[in-house]
Design a protein around this motif. Sequence first.
Motif, mmCIF file in Angstrom:
data_model
loop_
_atom_site.group_PDB
_atom_site.id
_atom_site.type_symbol
_atom_site.label_atom_id
_atom_site.label_comp_id
_atom_site.label_asym_id
_atom_site.label_seq_id
_atom_site.Cartn_x
_atom_site.Cartn_y
_atom_site.Cartn_z
ATOM 1 N N UNK A 1 2.259 6.503 -8.462
ATOM 2 C CA UNK A 1 1.825 7.897 -8.407
ATOM 3 C C UNK A 1 2.018 8.439 -6.983
ATOM 4 N N UNK A 2 2.832 9.495 -6.821
ATOM 5 C CA UNK A 2 3.126 10.018 -5.473
ATOM 6 C C UNK A 2 1.887 10.460 -4.685
ATOM 7 N N UNK A 3 0.909 11.068 -5.339
ATOM 8 C CA UNK A 3 -0.304 11.504 -4.618
ATOM 9 C C UNK A 3 -1.108 10.309 -4.122
ATOM 10 N N UNK A 4 -1.163 9.252 -4.926
ATOM 11 C CA UNK A 4 -1.883 8.055 -4.507
ATOM 12 C C UNK A 4 -1.139 7.338 -3.385
ATOM 13 N N UNK A 5 0.189 7.336 -3.460
ATOM 14 C CA UNK A 5 0.986 6.730 -2.386
ATOM 15 C C UNK A 5 0.700 7.452 -1.073
ATOM 16 N N UNK A 6 0.635 8.760 -1.137
ATOM 17 C CA UNK A 6 0.312 9.566 0.053
ATOM 18 C C UNK A 6 -1.034 9.148 0.647
ATOM 19 N N UNK A 7 -2.029 8.945 -0.206
ATOM 20 C CA UNK A 7 -3.363 8.503 0.253
ATOM 21 C C UNK A 7 -3.286 7.111 0.883
ATOM 22 N N UNK A 8 -2.583 6.199 0.219
ATOM 23 C CA UNK A 8 -2.478 4.826 0.709
ATOM 24 C C UNK A 8 -1.763 4.764 2.058
ATOM 25 N N UNK A 9 -0.753 5.620 2.229
ATOM 26 C CA UNK A 9 0.008 5.610 3.481
ATOM 27 C C UNK A 9 -0.807 6.124 4.663
ATOM 28 N N UNK A 10 -1.953 6.728 4.399
ATOM 29 C CA UNK A 10 -2.851 7.165 5.470
ATOM 30 C C UNK A 10 -3.670 6.005 6.037
ATOM 31 N N UNK A 11 -3.672 4.882 5.335
ATOM 32 C CA UNK A 11 -4.415 3.707 5.809
ATOM 33 C C UNK A 11 -3.635 3.102 6.959
ATOM 34 N N UNK A 12 -4.241 3.073 8.103
ATOM 35 C CA UNK A 12 -3.571 2.593 9.305
ATOM 36 C C UNK A 12 -3.863 1.107 9.501
ATOM 37 N N UNK B 1 7.648 -7.703 -8.758
ATOM 38 C CA UNK B 1 6.838 -8.424 -7.766
ATOM 39 C C UNK B 1 7.662 -9.453 -6.993
ATOM 40 N N UNK B 2 8.477 -10.245 -7.683
ATOM 41 C CA UNK B 2 9.213 -11.306 -6.989
ATOM 42 C C UNK B 2 10.226 -10.740 -6.004
ATOM 43 N N UNK B 3 10.867 -9.639 -6.357
ATOM 44 C CA UNK B 3 11.824 -9.007 -5.440
ATOM 45 C C UNK B 3 11.155 -8.666 -4.112
ATOM 46 N N UNK B 4 9.946 -8.120 -4.185
ATOM 47 C CA UNK B 4 9.249 -7.698 -2.967
ATOM 48 C C UNK B 4 8.612 -8.860 -2.226
ATOM 49 N N UNK B 5 8.199 -9.895 -2.953
ATOM 50 C CA UNK B 5 7.734 -11.111 -2.263
ATOM 51 C C UNK B 5 8.890 -11.691 -1.447
ATOM 52 N N UNK C 1 0.516 -6.476 -0.397
ATOM 53 C CA UNK C 1 1.587 -5.694 -1.002
ATOM 54 C C UNK C 1 0.968 -4.870 -2.121
ATOM 55 N N UNK C 2 0.981 -3.550 -1.977
ATOM 56 C CA UNK C 2 0.323 -2.651 -2.930
ATOM 57 C C UNK C 2 1.368 -1.864 -3.710
ATOM 58 N N UNK C 3 1.456 -2.111 -5.023
ATOM 59 C CA UNK C 3 2.408 -1.446 -5.908
ATOM 60 C C UNK C 3 1.755 -0.224 -6.539
ATOM 61 N N UNK C 4 2.283 0.957 -6.244
ATOM 62 C CA UNK C 4 1.745 2.214 -6.797
ATOM 63 C C UNK C 4 2.917 3.131 -7.129
ATOM 64 N N UNK D 1 7.074 1.273 -6.541
ATOM 65 C CA UNK D 1 7.941 0.648 -7.537
ATOM 66 C C UNK D 1 7.070 -0.012 -8.601
ATOM 67 N N UNK D 2 7.695 -0.459 -9.659
ATOM 68 C CA UNK D 2 6.991 -1.108 -10.759
ATOM 69 C C UNK D 2 6.506 -2.501 -10.369
ATOM 70 N N UNK D 3 5.337 -2.855 -10.871
ATOM 71 C CA UNK D 3 4.782 -4.195 -10.654
ATOM 72 C C UNK D 3 5.682 -5.271 -11.262
ATOM 73 N N UNK D 4 6.556 -4.878 -12.166
ATOM 74 C CA UNK D 4 7.508 -5.827 -12.764
ATOM 75 C C UNK D 4 8.369 -6.493 -11.696
#
Length: 183
Positions: free
Chosen positions: A73-84, A98-102, A68-71, A93-96
């Motif tokens: 920055x929109x440009x970085x999210x775009x880069x991360x979403x290219x990882x297949x 974490x439990x919601x997403x777990x 689970x990768x919390x980011x 979303x904010x790392x704060x």
Amino acid sequence: MSKKKFISEVLKSTGTIGALSPSSSFLAAKMLEPIDFSKADCIVEFGPGTGVFTHKLLEKMKPEAKLLAFEINPSFIEELEKINDPRLIVINDSAEKIQDYLDQHHFTSADYIISSLPFAMIPDAVVHNILTNSDNALSENGKYIQFQYSLNAKKKLQSYFSEVRINFTFLNLPPAFIYICSK
């Protein structure tokens, strides 16, 4: 992402990016050293940026594990979403939270949390929430692994975790301290 584009993002970031260049592979190796990948079902990454650590984590993770990768920055999210890779879940979303997403992804806890968040640039109340929620979200034998460019975070981390060990690497620009924290 090119170094030029990365620097452009740093300049636009208004303090949410704490690095002048992407992390080195040497720093990535030091950050991942404490992880027992054979036992890790859920790894969380805070502030993956361009994905230097993300790629290394995915190379070593079990086929059934999740990252689970919390980011934010929109440009970085775009880069991360290219990882297949179906094991990677990019969270804008904010790392704060974490439990919601777990919970959303059916994990009771995280085995490891890898953080590149620039604590010196984040408001103290937000850092407090991130560290409190991270401590609560970690499994009993889990580890919170954080890098910073100074020793200023040591006392802060010691107030949330019972054990804090420190590694260091010169082979990064700038050189970095790696904090390995246990419950």
